[in-house]
Design a protein around this motif. Structure first.
Motif, PDB file in Angstrom:
ATOM      1  N   HIS A 140      32.322  29.618  38.382  1.00 10.79           N
ATOM      2  CA  HIS A 140      33.164  28.427  38.364  1.00 10.79           C
ATOM      3  C   HIS A 140      33.999  28.381  39.637  1.00 10.79           C
ATOM      4  O   HIS A 140      34.628  29.366  40.017  1.00 10.79           O
ATOM      5  CB  HIS A 140      34.092  28.429  37.143  1.00 10.79           C
ATOM      6  N   GLN A 141      33.990  27.245  40.285  1.00  7.98           N
ATOM      7  CA  GLN A 141      34.735  27.103  41.527  1.00  7.98           C
ATOM      8  C   GLN A 141      36.243  27.081  41.276  1.00  7.98           C
ATOM      9  O   GLN A 141      37.019  27.632  42.037  1.00  7.98           O
ATOM     10  CB  GLN A 141      34.309  25.821  42.252  1.00  7.98           C
ATOM     11  N   ASP A 142      36.674  26.418  40.208  1.00 10.79           N
ATOM     12  CA  ASP A 142      38.097  26.297  39.913  1.00 10.79           C
ATOM     13  C   ASP A 142      38.520  27.412  38.966  1.00 10.79           C
ATOM     14  O   ASP A 142      37.931  27.611  37.904  1.00 10.79           O
ATOM     15  CB  ASP A 142      38.400  24.935  39.270  1.00 10.79           C
ATOM     16  N   THR A 143      39.550  28.156  39.359  1.00 10.96           N
ATOM     17  CA  THR A 143      40.092  29.218  38.519  1.00 10.96           C
ATOM     18  C   THR A 143      41.555  28.920  38.233  1.00 10.96           C
ATOM     19  O   THR A 143      42.283  28.417  39.091  1.00 10.96           O
ATOM     20  CB  THR A 143      39.977  30.585  39.216  1.00 10.96           C
ATOM     21  N   SER A 144      41.977  29.246  37.035  1.00  9.40           N
ATOM     22  CA  SER A 144      43.347  28.977  36.628  1.00  9.40           C
ATOM     23  C   SER A 144      44.284  30.038  37.203  1.00  9.40           C
ATOM     24  O   SER A 144      43.851  31.132  37.581  1.00  9.40           O
ATOM     25  CB  SER A 144      43.440  28.957  35.106  1.00  9.40           C
ATOM     26  N   PRO A 145      45.584  29.754  37.255  1.00 10.64           N
ATOM     27  CA  PRO A 145      46.546  30.744  37.792  1.00 10.64           C
ATOM     28  C   PRO A 145      46.543  32.062  37.013  1.00 10.64           C
ATOM     29  O   PRO A 145      46.685  33.129  37.599  1.00 10.64           O
ATOM     30  CB  PRO A 145      47.892  30.017  37.666  1.00 10.64           C
ATOM     31  N   TRP A 146      46.386  31.986  35.672  1.00 12.80           N
ATOM     32  CA  TRP A 146      46.415  33.223  34.896  1.00 12.80           C
ATOM     33  C   TRP A 146      45.199  34.084  35.193  1.00 12.80           C
ATOM     34  O   TRP A 146      45.284  35.326  35.151  1.00 12.80           O
ATOM     35  CB  TRP A 146      46.496  32.923  33.403  1.00 12.80           C
ATOM     36  N   GLU A 147      44.056  33.461  35.531  1.00 18.79           N
ATOM     37  CA  GLU A 147      42.879  34.242  35.908  1.00 18.79           C
ATOM     38  C   GLU A 147      43.100  34.947  37.241  1.00 18.79           C
ATOM     39  O   GLU A 147      42.700  36.106  37.415  1.00 18.79           O
ATOM     40  CB  GLU A 147      41.654  33.327  35.984  1.00 18.79           C
ATOM     41  N   GLN A 148      43.740  34.252  38.177  1.00 18.22           N
ATOM     42  CA  GLN A 148      44.050  34.877  39.465  1.00 18.22           C
ATOM     43  C   GLN A 148      45.033  36.035  39.290  1.00 18.22           C
ATOM     44  O   GLN A 148      44.894  37.080  39.928  1.00 18.22           O
ATOM     45  CB  GLN A 148      44.618  33.826  40.426  1.00 18.22           C
ATOM     46  N   ARG A 149      46.028  35.841  38.420  1.00 18.13           N
ATOM     47  CA  ARG A 149      46.994  36.919  38.187  1.00 18.13           C
ATOM     48  C   ARG A 149      46.330  38.110  37.502  1.00 18.13           C
ATOM     49  O   ARG A 149      46.629  39.271  37.827  1.00 18.13           O
ATOM     50  CB  ARG A 149      48.155  36.402  37.332  1.00 18.13           C
ATOM     51  N   LEU A 150      45.428  37.831  36.572  1.00 19.23           N
ATOM     52  CA  LEU A 150      44.727  38.918  35.895  1.00 19.23           C
ATOM     53  C   LEU A 150      43.818  39.670  36.861  1.00 19.23           C
ATOM     54  O   LEU A 150      43.721  40.905  36.819  1.00 19.23           O
ATOM     55  CB  LEU A 150      43.913  38.357  34.730  1.00 19.23           C
ATOM     56  N   LEU A 151      43.158  38.935  37.760  1.00 16.30           N
ATOM     57  CA  LEU A 151      42.318  39.591  38.763  1.00 16.30           C
ATOM     58  C   LEU A 151      43.159  40.448  39.697  1.00 16.30           C
ATOM     59  O   LEU A 151      42.759  41.558  40.082  1.00 16.30           O
ATOM     60  CB  LEU A 151      41.542  38.526  39.561  1.00 16.30           C
ATOM     61  N   SER A 152      44.341  39.957  40.074  1.00 15.06           N
ATOM     62  CA  SER A 152      45.259  40.751  40.907  1.00 15.06           C
ATOM     63  C   SER A 152      45.691  42.021  40.178  1.00 15.06           C
ATOM     64  O   SER A 152      45.846  43.082  40.794  1.00 15.06           O
ATOM     65  CB  SER A 152      46.479  39.921  41.296  1.00 15.06           C
ATOM     66  N   ALA A 153      45.893  41.902  38.866  1.00 13.13           N
ATOM     67  CA  ALA A 153      46.266  43.083  38.074  1.00 13.13           C
ATOM     68  C   ALA A 153      45.148  44.122  38.089  1.00 13.13           C
ATOM     69  O   ALA A 153      45.416  45.333  38.178  1.00 13.13           O
ATOM     70  CB  ALA A 153      46.601  42.669  36.644  1.00 13.13           C
ATOM     71  N   PHE A 154      43.903  43.680  38.010  1.00 13.92           N
ATOM     72  CA  PHE A 154      42.775  44.617  38.081  1.00 13.92           C
ATOM     73  C   PHE A 154      42.697  45.272  39.462  1.00 13.92           C
ATOM     74  O   PHE A 154      42.387  46.467  39.573  1.00 13.92           O
ATOM     75  CB  PHE A 154      41.467  43.908  37.758  1.00 13.92           C
ATOM     76  N   HIS A 155      42.962  44.506  40.517  1.00 20.00           N
ATOM     77  CA  HIS A 155      42.983  45.095  41.860  1.00 20.00           C
ATOM     78  C   HIS A 155      44.072  46.155  41.966  1.00 20.00           C
ATOM     79  O   HIS A 155      43.859  47.232  42.555  1.00 20.00           O
ATOM     80  CB  HIS A 155      43.223  43.995  42.908  1.00 20.00           C
ATOM     81  N   ALA A 156      45.245  45.868  41.396  1.00 19.93           N
ATOM     82  CA  ALA A 156      46.338  46.845  41.421  1.00 19.93           C
ATOM     83  C   ALA A 156      45.975  48.091  40.620  1.00 19.93           C
ATOM     84  O   ALA A 156      46.299  49.222  41.016  1.00 19.93           O
ATOM     85  CB  ALA A 156      47.613  46.206  40.867  1.00 19.93           C
ATOM     86  N   PHE A 157      45.276  47.893  39.505  1.00 18.44           N
ATOM     87  CA  PHE A 157      44.849  49.032  38.683  1.00 18.44           C
ATOM     88  C   PHE A 157      43.885  49.935  39.455  1.00 18.44           C
ATOM     89  O   PHE A 157      44.018  51.169  39.435  1.00 18.44           O
ATOM     90  CB  PHE A 157      44.186  48.526  37.402  1.00 18.44           C
ATOM     91  N   HIS A 158      42.910  49.327  40.148  1.00 17.66           N
ATOM     92  CA  HIS A 158      41.953  50.139  40.912  1.00 17.66           C
ATOM     93  C   HIS A 158      42.637  50.859  42.073  1.00 17.66           C
ATOM     94  O   HIS A 158      42.269  51.989  42.409  1.00 17.66           O
ATOM     95  CB  HIS A 158      40.823  49.249  41.422  1.00 17.66           C
ATOM     96  N   ALA A 159      43.634  50.216  42.672  1.00 18.03           N
ATOM     97  CA  ALA A 159      44.393  50.882  43.741  1.00 18.03           C
ATOM     98  C   ALA A 159      45.168  52.074  43.181  1.00 18.03           C
ATOM     99  O   ALA A 159      45.186  53.158  43.790  1.00 18.03           O
ATOM    100  CB  ALA A 159      45.341  49.881  44.398  1.00 18.03           C
ATOM    101  N   ALA A 160      45.800  51.886  42.020  1.00 17.82           N
ATOM    102  CA  ALA A 160      46.531  52.993  41.396  1.00 17.82           C
ATOM    103  C   ALA A 160      45.586  54.119  41.000  1.00 17.82           C
ATOM    104  O   ALA A 160      45.923  55.306  41.118  1.00 17.82           O
ATOM    105  CB  ALA A 160      47.291  52.484  40.170  1.00 17.82           C
TER     106      ALA A 160
END
Length: 297
Positions: A126-146
């Motif tokens: 899907h081309q359009d993503t909601s803000p909560w999906e972007q925030r959740l994806l950022s949370a996964f990136h932070a988890f992998h960094a940790a």
């Protein structure tokens, strides 16, 4: 002397990061392999919950959770950890997991990778993503960094656990001091499940992206039915030479699908691929890597 022997025993009891990584890789194979098997047989949860609300979900996450919980109950380790002879213990006391820790471990083992796969699949298609999906994806990136930081600290013997999940649960991975006490039937069932690991690895290899592209490239394109044999209504809708099979207009930014060999407009095939994940003509599964831009000289 006794303290030195104790320290040496503790160091020998600590698994290497390679064994831990291999166990995690095996755990991560369970869900996608089961998904392929259930998709092949068309097994899904599909029922009407309330009014117009309908539940349509796959069975793989539920069975993955049950498998992990069974191993955590019987051997205090996940499926992959048990395969490599590892065991989860409480960091401070060295005791085995209690019921709450078993339940939490099985839930986190199953649903964190499941949610991440679902999220990345949704964003890809899907081309359009909601803000909560972007925030959740950022949370996964932070988890992998940790997790990467924890892995490094574990390598230099500065941390007792390799993952932030283990640290939050107060657990660590060790070699068992004695073999698990199991009755004969439990031992046979768990051994059969471990043999299943090789089958899961084969299924995952067979359906991997590279193998799918190789197999897809060897498939023959379906023979087109002669136009004269088609109804007149269908003949009018067929694309002419130089027209895109999707929009039926002159091809703009020609893009070939390497799996089927057909040429489309770049925007048309990209939109169709994100929505359906298949070639519009042959319905073979395709991905972004299967689209090849054609440049005129």
């Amino acid at each position: 002397m006794a303290e030195a022997a104790n320290l040496r025993q503790n160091l020998q009891n600590v698994p290497s990061i390679f064994e831990i990584s291999a166990a995690e890789t095996l755990d991560n194979l369970i869900y996608p392999a089961l998904s392929k098997i259930f998709d092949y047989f068309g097994l899904r949860l599909d029922f009407k919950l309330w009014g117009s609300l309908r539940i349509q979900e796959e069975l793989s996450p539920l069975l993955t959770w049950l498998l992990q919980y069974l191993y955590l109950r019987k051997r205090a380790s996940s499926f992959g950890e048990s395969f490599y002879g590892l065991q989860r213990t409480v960091t401070q006391t060295g005791d085995l997991l209690n019921r709450r820790q078993q339940f939490a471990s099985a839930t986190l083992l199953t649903f964190i990778p499941y949610l991440e796969r679902k999220l990345r699949s949704r964003i890809t298609h899907h081309q359009d993503t909601s803000p909560w999906e972007q925030r959740l994806l950022s949370a996964f990136h932070a988890f992998h960094a940790a997790k990467a930081v924890h892995t490094f600290l574990y390598l230099i013997k500065y941390a007792s656990s390799h993952s932030p999940i283990f640290r939050s649960l107060g657990l660590t991975l060790r070699y068992p001091s004695e073999p698990p006490k199991e009755d004969q039937w439990t031992y046979l069932v768990l051994k059969m499940l471990e043999v299943l690991a090789f089958f899961l690895q084969f299924v995952q290899w067979w359906y991997s992206t590279d193998q799918r592209r190789k197999v897809g490239g060897t498939l023959l394109n379906p023979e087109a039915m002669p136009r004269k044999e088609l109804p007149k209504e269908v003949q009018k809708t067929l694309p002419k030479r130089g027209e895109c099979p999707v929009c039926l207009l002159s091809i703009q930014t020609p893009t070939a699908c390497s799996v089927s060999g057909y040429v489309f407009c770049w925007k048309c095939i990209l939109s169709h691929m994100k929505e359906h994940g298949s070639c519009p003509v042959t319905h073979y599964p395709i991905s972004l890597d299967d689209l090849v831009r054609i440049y005129e000289t």
